[in-house]
Design a protein around this motif. Structure first.
Motif, short mmCIF file in Angstrom:
data_model
loop_
_atom_site.label_atom_id
_atom_site.label_comp_id
_atom_site.label_asym_id
_atom_site.label_seq_id
_atom_site.Cartn_x
_atom_site.Cartn_y
_atom_site.Cartn_z
N GLN A 140 -13.16 14.00 -66.09
CA GLN A 140 -13.06 13.77 -67.16
C GLN A 140 -13.85 15.26 -68.28
OE1 GLN A 140 -14.34 9.94 -67.87
NE2 GLN A 140 -12.16 9.14 -67.92
N SER A 158 -6.13 10.49 -76.00
CA SER A 158 -6.27 9.27 -75.11
C SER A 158 -5.23 8.09 -75.55
CB SER A 158 -7.78 8.63 -75.41
OG SER A 158 -7.47 7.40 -74.87
N LYS A 161 -7.69 2.33 -73.70
CA LYS A 161 -8.83 2.18 -72.83
C LYS A 161 -8.58 1.29 -71.70
CE LYS A 161 -12.93 2.75 -75.54
NZ LYS A 161 -12.59 3.93 -76.45
N ARG A 166 -13.09 2.52 -70.47
CA ARG A 166 -13.07 3.94 -70.29
C ARG A 166 -11.79 4.49 -70.95
NH1 ARG A 166 -14.75 2.30 -65.11
NH2 ARG A 166 -16.83 3.10 -64.78
N PRO A 167 -12.11 5.83 -71.66
CA PRO A 167 -10.67 6.43 -72.35
C PRO A 167 -9.45 6.77 -71.20
CG PRO A 167 -12.52 7.96 -72.18
CD PRO A 167 -13.02 6.62 -71.65
N LEU A 168 -8.26 6.61 -71.58
CA LEU A 168 -7.19 7.01 -70.73
C LEU A 168 -6.76 8.23 -71.14
CD1 LEU A 168 -5.58 3.45 -70.60
CD2 LEU A 168 -7.17 4.27 -68.70
N LEU A 169 -7.24 9.30 -70.54
CA LEU A 169 -7.08 10.73 -71.12
C LEU A 169 -5.56 11.28 -70.59
CD1 LEU A 169 -10.89 11.89 -71.08
CD2 LEU A 169 -9.58 11.13 -73.07
N GLU A 297 -4.37 -0.50 -68.85
CA GLU A 297 -3.77 0.94 -68.16
C GLU A 297 -2.34 0.77 -68.44
OE1 GLU A 297 -5.87 -1.23 -66.34
OE2 GLU A 297 -7.60 -0.23 -66.34
#
Ligand SMILES: *[C@@H]1O[C@H](CO)[C@@H](O)[C@H](O)[C@H]1NC(C)=O
Ligand SMILES: *[C@@H]1O[C@H](CO)[C@@H](O)[C@H](O)[C@H]1NC(C)=O
Ligand SMILES: *[C@@H]1O[C@H](CO)[C@@H](O)[C@H](O)[C@H]1NC(C)=O
Ligand SMILES: *[C@@H]1O[C@H](CO)[C@@H](O)[C@H](O)[C@H]1NC(C)=O
Ligand SMILES: [Zn+2]
Length: 432
Positions: A140, A158, A161, A166-169, A297
């Motif tokens: 990250q 993103s 989350k 956590r961010p889904l980048l 996700e």
């Protein structure tokens, strides 16, 4: 655990004598004395015995991913805890089923890999080392860094989350040369323990940015297309595989009624959800979840793909291990419409891959090449109008399995790069 399928009485051996391992095993390391063994069942009888035994023992199947997928004549790799192997190995001998030991002490194999890691230079982000595995924090940090330093070709955003917040980048790569461009989606790390996946996604980004200046083919790709690259899909699971359990596969969501965590993020998609090749049991490694897109996700990525499905022409998902290039369907034995275009793309891609180091990938529909599984991201992408949907199963074929040494990151990524470029350039031509 109750037996599924045939009662034990039909088997010639004492299945009930098999002892599963106790979960906690002292201070010597979680996998001390564990083995990875390979069995290739040679008859219906052997297949049945293995299915029943592995189902009862709840061993960790490495290949295929559930006891139901065990078939005659195909490789079955399984991690056997130390306590379990004391009863399982004699049981297999008694049943006259041949096995080979792929890894004789898993803890030692893990330490062999992490041991070498302490000697590597911790280099700065500007000379990032792509030939080692990176933790989620490192990946990250690298993504934020690229977003800052390569704003001409990289845009990071993103899509949501994760369960643990956590961010889904995602990195969007490409020259902003015109308002509408076709796009390719790539994700890595749907399954946490398949570390070569995220390493490849990072490699791809590195190559794209380095070669843009000097390689006309890469320049063409980034001018005419966008690439959405998600280096770590299952961020919580990946983190957990670094901190707690190297062989964790699923997400980390909690279940109200069971102690087991996580859902198989490649069985949770709304396409023949939880049909053949997926499990309703929360403790299984192929658990499909309580309902489709139950995992934040999966839901976030599905939402993004749905919204951009007119633009996205290819969906590429990176897994390990088996050395295969797979396309739909996963959930049934049937040929997709427009089969010949997809098939010829796969054929050319595996040839391009082989040209690097001579490694030959098998290719074909996932159902008949690997096994039948429902609720997969690839089938979902295809069903939602993305015409080229592929899943890669990267190196190796089981010698190291999920513990692919860092020395093999470079050759694996170099050859895979050729396949991805080949598929991408194929997209830019019309196929008839
Ligand atoms: C230890 O790792 C090296 C590569 O890093 C590999 O060649 C070797 O086979 C490994 N040994 C074991 C016992 O896994
Ligand atoms: C990436 O950089 C752009 C431009 O500097 C910025 O607007 C954006 O918020 C950054 N992305 C993330 C996820 O931080
Ligand atoms: C794709 O690979 C095939 C087989 O190696 C090769 O003939 C073809 O030229 C490649 N196409 C591109 C665009 O690289
Ligand atoms: C198959 O190809 C035709 C013609 O190129 C196209 O119109 C159709 O949408 C394709 N179907 C699928 C499922 O990709
Ligand atoms: Zn996988």
């Amino acid at each position: 655990m109750p037996l599924r399928g045939r009662p034990a009485a039909l088997l010639p051996l004492c299945l009930l004598c098999l002892q599963a391992a106790l979960p906690l095993r002292g201070h010597r390391g979680r996998y001390a004395g564990d083995k990875v063994i390979r069995v290739v069942p040679e008859s219906k009888r052997e297949t049945q015995i293995l299915r029943a035994a592995f189902n009862r023992l709840k061993v960790d199947l490495w290949q295929p991913s559930s006891p139901f997928h065990i078939v005659e004549g195909t490789v079955t790799d399984v991690r056997v805890p130390q306590n379990t192997s004391r009863s399982l190995l004699p049981y297999l001998q008694q049943a006259d089923i041949a096995y080979t030991i792929l890894i004789s002490d898993l803890q030692k194999a893990i330490e062999n890999q992490t041991g070498s890691r302490t000697y590597r230079n911790r280099r700065s982000l500007s000379e990032y080392n792509y030939e080692v595995y990176h933790s989620l924090e490192e990946i990250q940090g690298w993504m934020y860094h690229l977003n800052k330093t390569h704003s001409d070709l990289v845009h990071m955003f993103s899509v949501g989350k994760s369960y643990e917040g956590r961010p889904l980048l995602v990195l969007k790569l490409g020259k902003r040369s015109r308002p509408y461009k076709k796009a390719v989606w790539m994700d890595c790390g749907i399954h946490a323990r398949e570390w070569i996946g995220p390493a490849f996604c990072q490699w791809f980004v590195k190559e794209a940015l380095q070669m843009y200046q000097i390689d006309p083919a890469m320049r063409k790709m980034l001018t005419q297309l966008y690439f959405y690259v998600m280096p770590v899909f299952n961020v919580d699971g990946y983190h957990f595989s670094w901190t707690n359990d190297r062989f964790w596969r699923k997400t980390r969501s909690k279940n109200a009624r069971f102690r087991c965590h996580g859902v198989d993020a490649n069985r949770n998609w709304k396409v023949k959800w939880c049909d053949e090749g997926a499990s309703f049991h929360p403790c299984d490694d192929t658990y499909c979840g309580p309902f489709p897109e139950s995992e934040p996700e999966v839901k976030a990525v599905a939402h993004f793909l749905r919204k951009h499905r007119k633009q996205i022409k290819a969906y590429l998902s990176f897994h390990a291990y088996a050395q295969m290039l797979l396309y739909p369907y996963s959930y049934k034995y049937a040929t997709i419409p427009n089969f010949s275009c997809v098939e010829s793309a796969a054929y050319n891609a595996v040839n391009a891959l082989q040209s690097a180091h001579g490694v030959r990938y098998r290719y074909g529909p996932a159902s008949s090449t690997l096994y039948v599984s429902s609720g997969s991201s690839m089938d979902w992408a295809y069903k939602n109008g993305i015409p080229y949907a592929f899943a890669f199963e990267l190196r190796d074929t089981g010698h190291f399995g999920f513990l692919l040494p860092e020395t093999l990151i470079k050759p694996t990524c170099t050859e895979t790069m050729l396949a991805v470029k080949n598929i991408t350039l194929h997209l830019l031509k019309k196929c008839h």
